[in-house]
Design a protein around this motif. Structure first.
Motif, PDB file in Angstrom:
ATOM      1  N   GLY A 105       1.238  16.692 -43.701  1.00 39.14           N
ATOM      2  CA  GLY A 105       2.419  16.035 -43.160  1.00 39.14           C
ATOM      3  C   GLY A 105       2.189  14.580 -42.807  1.00 39.14           C
ATOM      4  N   THR A 106       0.984  14.276 -42.275  1.00 35.67           N
ATOM      5  CA  THR A 106       0.716  12.888 -41.887  1.00 35.67           C
ATOM      6  C   THR A 106       0.522  11.981 -43.092  1.00 35.67           C
ATOM      7  N   GLU A 107       0.365  12.555 -44.284  1.00 38.10           N
ATOM      8  CA  GLU A 107       0.287  11.719 -45.484  1.00 38.10           C
ATOM      9  C   GLU A 107       1.665  11.231 -45.905  1.00 38.10           C
ATOM     10  N   ALA A 108       2.717  11.938 -45.506  1.00 39.43           N
ATOM     11  CA  ALA A 108       4.077  11.565 -45.896  1.00 39.43           C
ATOM     12  C   ALA A 108       4.928  11.069 -44.729  1.00 39.43           C
ATOM     13  N   PHE A 109       4.586  11.491 -43.511  1.00 34.17           N
ATOM     14  CA  PHE A 109       5.401  11.162 -42.343  1.00 34.17           C
ATOM     15  C   PHE A 109       4.543  10.536 -41.251  1.00 34.17           C
ATOM     16  N   ALA A 110       5.206   9.895 -40.315  1.00 32.15           N
ATOM     17  CA  ALA A 110       4.519   9.363 -39.131  1.00 32.15           C
ATOM     18  C   ALA A 110       4.134  10.542 -38.230  1.00 32.15           C
ATOM     19  N   PRO A 111       3.087  10.384 -37.422  1.00 29.70           N
ATOM     20  CA  PRO A 111       2.655  11.487 -36.559  1.00 29.70           C
ATOM     21  C   PRO A 111       3.760  12.049 -35.653  1.00 29.70           C
ATOM     22  N   LEU A 112       4.600  11.183 -35.108  1.00 27.26           N
ATOM     23  CA  LEU A 112       5.668  11.690 -34.244  1.00 27.26           C
ATOM     24  C   LEU A 112       6.723  12.456 -35.041  1.00 27.26           C
ATOM     25  N   GLN A 113       6.912  12.110 -36.299  1.00 24.35           N
ATOM     26  CA  GLN A 113       7.822  12.876 -37.144  1.00 24.35           C
ATOM     27  C   GLN A 113       7.243  14.260 -37.445  1.00 24.35           C
ATOM     28  N   VAL A 114       5.941  14.336 -37.628  1.00 29.54           N
ATOM     29  CA  VAL A 114       5.282  15.637 -37.829  1.00 29.54           C
ATOM     30  C   VAL A 114       5.459  16.499 -36.581  1.00 29.54           C
ATOM     31  N   THR A 115       5.292  15.879 -35.416  1.00 27.37           N
ATOM     32  CA  THR A 115       5.472  16.603 -34.156  1.00 27.37           C
ATOM     33  C   THR A 115       6.896  17.117 -34.040  1.00 27.37           C
ATOM     34  N   LEU A 116       7.866  16.254 -34.340  1.00 31.55           N
ATOM     35  CA  LEU A 116       9.266  16.665 -34.279  1.00 31.55           C
ATOM     36  C   LEU A 116       9.522  17.829 -35.234  1.00 31.55           C
ATOM     37  N   GLY A 117       8.993  17.766 -36.443  1.00 31.36           N
ATOM     38  CA  GLY A 117       9.166  18.847 -37.406  1.00 31.36           C
ATOM     39  C   GLY A 117       8.591  20.160 -36.899  1.00 31.36           C
ATOM     40  N   ARG A 118       7.406  20.111 -36.319  1.00 30.01           N
ATOM     41  CA  ARG A 118       6.794  21.336 -35.787  1.00 30.01           C
ATOM     42  C   ARG A 118       7.654  21.932 -34.687  1.00 30.01           C
ATOM     43  N   MET A 119       8.175  21.068 -33.820  1.00 27.75           N
ATOM     44  CA  MET A 119       8.972  21.568 -32.695  1.00 27.75           C
ATOM     45  C   MET A 119      10.326  22.096 -33.155  1.00 27.75           C
ATOM     46  N   VAL A 120      10.930  21.474 -34.165  1.00 26.88           N
ATOM     47  CA  VAL A 120      12.209  21.954 -34.692  1.00 26.88           C
ATOM     48  C   VAL A 120      12.013  23.320 -35.358  1.00 26.88           C
ATOM     49  N   PHE A 121      10.963  23.473 -36.168  1.00 26.17           N
ATOM     50  CA  PHE A 121      10.716  24.771 -36.808  1.00 26.17           C
ATOM     51  C   PHE A 121      10.392  25.840 -35.757  1.00 26.17           C
ATOM     52  N   GLY A 122       9.630  25.488 -34.741  1.00 29.46           N
ATOM     53  CA  GLY A 122       9.334  26.438 -33.672  1.00 29.46           C
ATOM     54  C   GLY A 122      10.581  26.858 -32.922  1.00 29.46           C
ATOM     55  N   ALA A 123      11.456  25.893 -32.628  1.00 27.92           N
ATOM     56  CA  ALA A 123      12.714  26.203 -31.945  1.00 27.92           C
ATOM     57  C   ALA A 123      13.593  27.096 -32.816  1.00 27.92           C
ATOM     58  N   ALA A 124      13.595  26.843 -34.122  1.00 19.97           N
ATOM     59  CA  ALA A 124      14.397  27.665 -35.033  1.00 19.97           C
ATOM     60  C   ALA A 124      13.927  29.120 -35.014  1.00 19.97           C
TER      61      ALA A 124
END
Length: 192
Positions: free
Chosen positions: A62-81
């Motif tokens: 993920g960090t190869e394509a996105f910024a670290p905070l975007q990776v964090t947001l993605g993890r939290m959104v998938f976890g919330a889902a």
């Protein structure tokens, strides 16, 4: 006037012949508890280990394509889902009240958002394997910290042995104890 019981194949007693009871105080017969069929705990443990272990690889990718905070947001959104789907499946509601949401916000910040962000930033410079191994040492550091910080948590032989075995396991995984170990991690600052 008791019921005669005989064990079923699983060893749970069942009612074989209930004793006659008075009409006014009828006691229902004893029945075996319903057994919940599911996956064996070892299969569930293996699946959980794969999910947990692969998360560090996914952070690296993920960090190869996105910024670290975007990776964090993605993890939290998938976890919330996943949590929302679980709530819907179990027909439960979200908690109510500002106090509980305040506590949940503090826990989410300190236990999810900050660590997820730090791991994402760390994996810009270290291998995902090293990040996963460092995360695996969290219970060991927590135990050591609790011994220092909490007066009622005094070290015992068993606890000291557990921490020593845990750290020895981490060293084995890191390849410090053996030459040419396939788990050896070569890391130089600035190299992914």
């Amino acid at each position: 006037m008791s019921a005669t019981t005989s064990p079923d194949p699983a060893g749970v007693p069942t009612a074989a012949s209930p004793a006659p009871a008075a009409a006014s105080s009828a006691v229902p017969p004893v029945t075996a508890p319903a057994r919940r069929r599911g996956l064996d705990w070892r299969v569930r443990f293996a699946v959980l280990s794969l999910i947990w272990g692969f998360s560090f690889l996914f952070i690296k990718v993920g960090t190869e394509a996105f910024a670290p905070l975007q990776v964090t947001l993605g993890r939290m959104v998938f976890g919330a889902a996943v949590l929302v789907v679980t709530l819907v499946a179990k027909r439960e509601r979200l908690p109510r009240g500002a106090r509980i949401w305040g506590r949940l916000a503090v826990a989410a910040l300190l236990l999810n958002a900050v660590p997820f962000s730090l791991f994402a930033y760390a994996e810009l410079t270290v291998p995902s394997t090293l990040a996963g191994i460092c995360n695996a040492t969290t219970p060991l550091w927590s135990m050591l910290l609790s011994v220092v910080a909490l007066a009622e948590d005094r070290p015992t032989r068993r606890r000291v042995a557990g921490v020593a075995i845990g750290f020895a396991g981490v060293l084995v995984v890191l390849g410090v104890c053996g030459r040419g170990s396939p788990a050896r991690i070569r890391w130089a600052p600035g190299s992914p």
